[in-house]
Design a protein around this motif. Structure first.
Motif, PDB file in Angstrom:
ATOM      1  N   GLY A  55       0.774  -1.495   0.293  1.00 13.71           N
ATOM      2  CA  GLY A  55      -0.121   0.064  -0.001  1.00 13.71           C
ATOM      3  C   GLY A  55       0.793   1.505   0.160  1.00 13.71           C
ATOM      4  O   GLY A  55       2.055   1.703   0.831  1.00 13.71           O
ATOM      5  N   PHE A  56       0.822   2.216  -0.587  1.00 13.57           N
ATOM      6  CA  PHE A  56       1.125   3.208  -0.198  1.00 13.57           C
ATOM      7  C   PHE A  56      -0.050   4.902  -1.143  1.00 13.57           C
ATOM      8  O   PHE A  56       0.012   4.581  -2.424  1.00 13.57           O
ATOM      9  N   GLU A  57       0.365   5.504  -0.206  1.00 14.29           N
ATOM     10  CA  GLU A  57      -0.680   6.975  -0.432  1.00 14.29           C
ATOM     11  C   GLU A  57      -2.108   6.032  -0.864  1.00 14.29           C
ATOM     12  O   GLU A  57      -3.301   5.932   0.259  1.00 14.29           O
ATOM     13  N   ASN A  58      -2.483   6.646  -2.762  1.00 14.93           N
ATOM     14  CA  ASN A  58      -3.689   6.691  -2.740  1.00 14.93           C
ATOM     15  C   ASN A  58      -3.789   4.460  -3.398  1.00 14.93           C
ATOM     16  O   ASN A  58      -5.370   4.739  -4.075  1.00 14.93           O
ATOM     17  N   ILE A  59      -2.702   3.981  -3.538  1.00 11.31           N
ATOM     18  CA  ILE A  59      -3.129   2.905  -4.296  1.00 11.31           C
ATOM     19  C   ILE A  59      -2.541   1.122  -3.239  1.00 11.31           C
ATOM     20  O   ILE A  59      -1.591   1.706  -2.293  1.00 11.31           O
ATOM     21  N   GLU A  60      -3.568   0.242  -3.528  1.00 12.94           N
ATOM     22  CA  GLU A  60      -3.116  -0.506  -2.821  1.00 12.94           C
ATOM     23  C   GLU A  60      -2.550  -2.143  -3.832  1.00 12.94           C
ATOM     24  O   GLU A  60      -3.822  -2.378  -5.009  1.00 12.94           O
ATOM     25  N   LEU A  61      -1.835  -2.983  -3.939  1.00 17.68           N
ATOM     26  CA  LEU A  61      -1.313  -3.831  -4.557  1.00 17.68           C
ATOM     27  C   LEU A  61      -1.689  -5.095  -3.812  1.00 17.68           C
ATOM     28  O   LEU A  61      -1.614  -5.045  -2.725  1.00 17.68           O
ATOM     29  N   LYS A  62      -1.854  -5.951  -4.289  1.00 19.36           N
ATOM     30  CA  LYS A  62      -2.750  -7.396  -3.786  1.00 19.36           C
ATOM     31  C   LYS A  62      -2.438  -8.278  -4.674  1.00 19.36           C
ATOM     32  O   LYS A  62      -2.754  -8.304  -5.946  1.00 19.36           O
ATOM     33  N   LEU A  63      -1.136  -9.525  -4.229  1.00 20.36           N
ATOM     34  CA  LEU A  63      -0.987 -10.515  -4.931  1.00 20.36           C
ATOM     35  C   LEU A  63      -2.432 -11.494  -5.037  1.00 20.36           C
ATOM     36  O   LEU A  63      -1.578 -12.593  -3.579  1.00 20.36           O
ATOM     37  N   GLY A  64      -2.681 -11.903  -5.778  1.00 18.77           N
ATOM     38  CA  GLY A  64      -3.965 -12.351  -5.410  1.00 18.77           C
ATOM     39  C   GLY A  64      -2.843 -14.409  -5.825  1.00 18.77           C
ATOM     40  O   GLY A  64      -2.289 -14.273  -7.097  1.00 18.77           O
ATOM     41  N   LEU A  65      -3.813 -15.219  -5.554  1.00 11.86           N
ATOM     42  CA  LEU A  65      -3.487 -16.854  -6.214  1.00 11.86           C
ATOM     43  C   LEU A  65      -3.754 -17.217  -7.884  1.00 11.86           C
ATOM     44  O   LEU A  65      -4.161 -16.739  -8.524  1.00 11.86           O
ATOM     45  N   GLY A  66      -2.117 -17.608  -8.315  1.00  9.16           N
ATOM     46  CA  GLY A  66      -2.294 -18.031  -9.499  1.00  9.16           C
ATOM     47  C   GLY A  66      -3.647 -18.626 -10.177  1.00  9.16           C
ATOM     48  O   GLY A  66      -3.830 -19.346  -9.143  1.00  9.16           O
ATOM     49  N   LYS A  67      -3.931 -18.922 -11.798  1.00 10.20           N
ATOM     50  CA  LYS A  67      -4.831 -20.200 -12.003  1.00 10.20           C
ATOM     51  C   LYS A  67      -3.721 -21.307 -11.675  1.00 10.20           C
ATOM     52  O   LYS A  67      -2.555 -21.960 -11.364  1.00 10.20           O
ATOM     53  N   ALA A  68      -4.385 -22.846 -11.250  1.00  8.28           N
ATOM     54  CA  ALA A  68      -4.612 -23.779 -10.500  1.00  8.28           C
ATOM     55  C   ALA A  68      -4.782 -24.809 -11.727  1.00  8.28           C
ATOM     56  O   ALA A  68      -5.243 -24.666 -12.588  1.00  8.28           O
ATOM     57  N   GLU A  69      -3.592 -25.500 -12.389  1.00  9.56           N
ATOM     58  CA  GLU A  69      -3.447 -26.004 -13.292  1.00  9.56           C
ATOM     59  C   GLU A  69      -3.064 -28.068 -12.625  1.00  9.56           C
ATOM     60  O   GLU A  69      -2.357 -27.670 -11.470  1.00  9.56           O
ATOM     61  N   TYR A  70      -3.433 -28.757 -13.193  1.00  7.80           N
ATOM     62  CA  TYR A  70      -3.658 -29.645 -11.654  1.00  7.80           C
ATOM     63  C   TYR A  70      -2.453 -30.935 -12.729  1.00  7.80           C
ATOM     64  O   TYR A  70      -2.699 -31.011 -13.505  1.00  7.80           O
ATOM     65  N   ASN A  71      -0.828 -31.824 -12.388  1.00  6.85           N
ATOM     66  CA  ASN A  71      -0.053 -32.928 -13.132  1.00  6.85           C
ATOM     67  C   ASN A  71      -1.260 -33.936 -13.170  1.00  6.85           C
ATOM     68  O   ASN A  71      -1.992 -34.556 -11.861  1.00  6.85           O
ATOM     69  N   PRO A  72      -2.067 -34.292 -14.330  1.00  3.45           N
ATOM     70  CA  PRO A  72      -2.629 -35.603 -14.445  1.00  3.45           C
ATOM     71  C   PRO A  72      -2.439 -36.884 -13.073  1.00  3.45           C
ATOM     72  O   PRO A  72      -3.118 -37.552 -13.318  1.00  3.45           O
ATOM     73  N   ASP A  73      -0.806 -36.529 -13.672  1.00  2.00           N
ATOM     74  CA  ASP A  73      -0.474 -38.216 -13.193  1.00  2.00           C
ATOM     75  C   ASP A  73      -0.443 -38.081 -11.474  1.00  2.00           C
ATOM     76  O   ASP A  73      -0.585 -39.273 -10.974  1.00  2.00           O
ATOM     77  N   LYS A  74      -0.070 -36.830 -11.150  1.00  2.47           N
ATOM     78  CA  LYS A  74      -0.317 -37.195  -9.984  1.00  2.47           C
ATOM     79  C   LYS A  74      -1.553 -37.062  -8.853  1.00  2.47           C
ATOM     80  O   LYS A  74      -1.655 -37.339  -7.452  1.00  2.47           O
ATOM     81  N   LEU A  75      -2.059 -37.564  -9.835  1.00  2.80           N
ATOM     82  CA  LEU A  75      -3.663 -37.532  -9.169  1.00  2.80           C
ATOM     83  C   LEU A  75      -4.507 -38.264  -9.425  1.00  2.80           C
ATOM     84  O   LEU A  75      -5.447 -39.095  -9.098  1.00  2.80           O
ATOM     85  N   LYS A  76      -3.656 -39.804 -10.450  1.00  2.00           N
ATOM     86  CA  LYS A  76      -4.171 -41.117 -10.323  1.00  2.00           C
ATOM     87  C   LYS A  76      -4.343 -41.072  -9.326  1.00  2.00           C
ATOM     88  O   LYS A  76      -5.695 -42.336  -9.137  1.00  2.00           O
ATOM     89  N   PRO A  77      -3.648 -41.448  -8.300  1.00  2.00           N
ATOM     90  CA  PRO A  77      -3.780 -42.395  -7.185  1.00  2.00           C
ATOM     91  C   PRO A  77      -5.757 -42.466  -6.192  1.00  2.00           C
ATOM     92  O   PRO A  77      -6.324 -42.936  -5.957  1.00  2.00           O
ATOM     93  N   LEU A  78      -6.097 -40.664  -7.153  1.00  2.00           N
ATOM     94  CA  LEU A  78      -7.518 -40.819  -6.100  1.00  2.00           C
ATOM     95  C   LEU A  78      -8.989 -41.699  -6.935  1.00  2.00           C
ATOM     96  O   LEU A  78      -9.139 -41.895  -6.431  1.00  2.00           O
ATOM     97  N   LEU A  79      -7.874 -41.552  -8.530  1.00  2.00           N
ATOM     98  CA  LEU A  79      -9.022 -43.146  -8.960  1.00  2.00           C
ATOM     99  C   LEU A  79      -8.980 -44.781  -8.488  1.00  2.00           C
ATOM    100  O   LEU A  79     -10.106 -44.669  -8.553  1.00  2.00           O
ATOM    101  N   GLU A  80      -8.386 -44.584  -7.779  1.00  2.00           N
ATOM    102  CA  GLU A  80      -8.432 -45.938  -6.871  1.00  2.00           C
ATOM    103  C   GLU A  80      -8.605 -46.162  -5.524  1.00  2.00           C
ATOM    104  O   GLU A  80      -8.261 -47.331  -4.546  1.00  2.00           O
TER     105      GLU A  80
END
Length: 137
Positions: A55-80
């Motif tokens: 924050g500075f004088e009349n502005i405020e900047l916030k870094l939000g979370l970036g868009k999530a992508e998912y590695n499909p190989d790491k999610l395969k255990p959920l299928l089992e």
């Protein structure tokens, strides 16, 4: 903006529209490139400071979370896994099984720490979103 009727437009008018479009398109591309460069510099400085808020004088900047992508190989255990198999199948998109729906994965995370760990390990974040607000608005 002026209204244009295609039926009454001659070749010169069309050429003028195309020229204006080209000028605006090049300006847009240049502005987008400048915006991306400034965003990269802001992210770099904020990361060096270990900060996500400024924050500075009349502005405020916030870094939000970036868009999530998912590695499909790491999610395969959920299928089992018994509790998550049905939800995990719903989480995979019908177009390609290589993409996963984060909304459903968030439900799977509610099943417990083991599930949360699998989803978190498979999550890859894109660039942080820069959100700027003007104080007093």
């Amino acid at each position: 903006m002026e209204e244009v009727f295609a039926g009454s437009m001659n070749d010169r008018d069309l050429a003028s529209l195309i020229s204006r479009y080209d000028t605006i398109d090049r300006t847009y591309q240049s502005a987008r490139e400048a915006r991306n460069n400034l965003g990269a510099e802001i992210r770099m400085v904020m990361n060096q400071r270990g900060a996500s808020l400024f924050g500075f004088e009349n502005i405020e900047l916030k870094l939000g979370l970036g868009k999530a992508e998912y590695n499909p190989d790491k999610l395969k255990p959920l299928l089992e896994m018994d509790q998550s198999a049905e939800l995990a199948n719903k989480a995979r998109t019908t177009v390609t099984y290589e993409k996963w729906d984060g909304r459903v994965l968030n439900k799977i995370k509610q099943l417990g720490d083991e599930y949360t760990q699998i989803v978190e390990d498979a999550t890859e974040r894109g660039l942080s979103k820069i959100e700027i607000t003007k104080k007093g608005d």
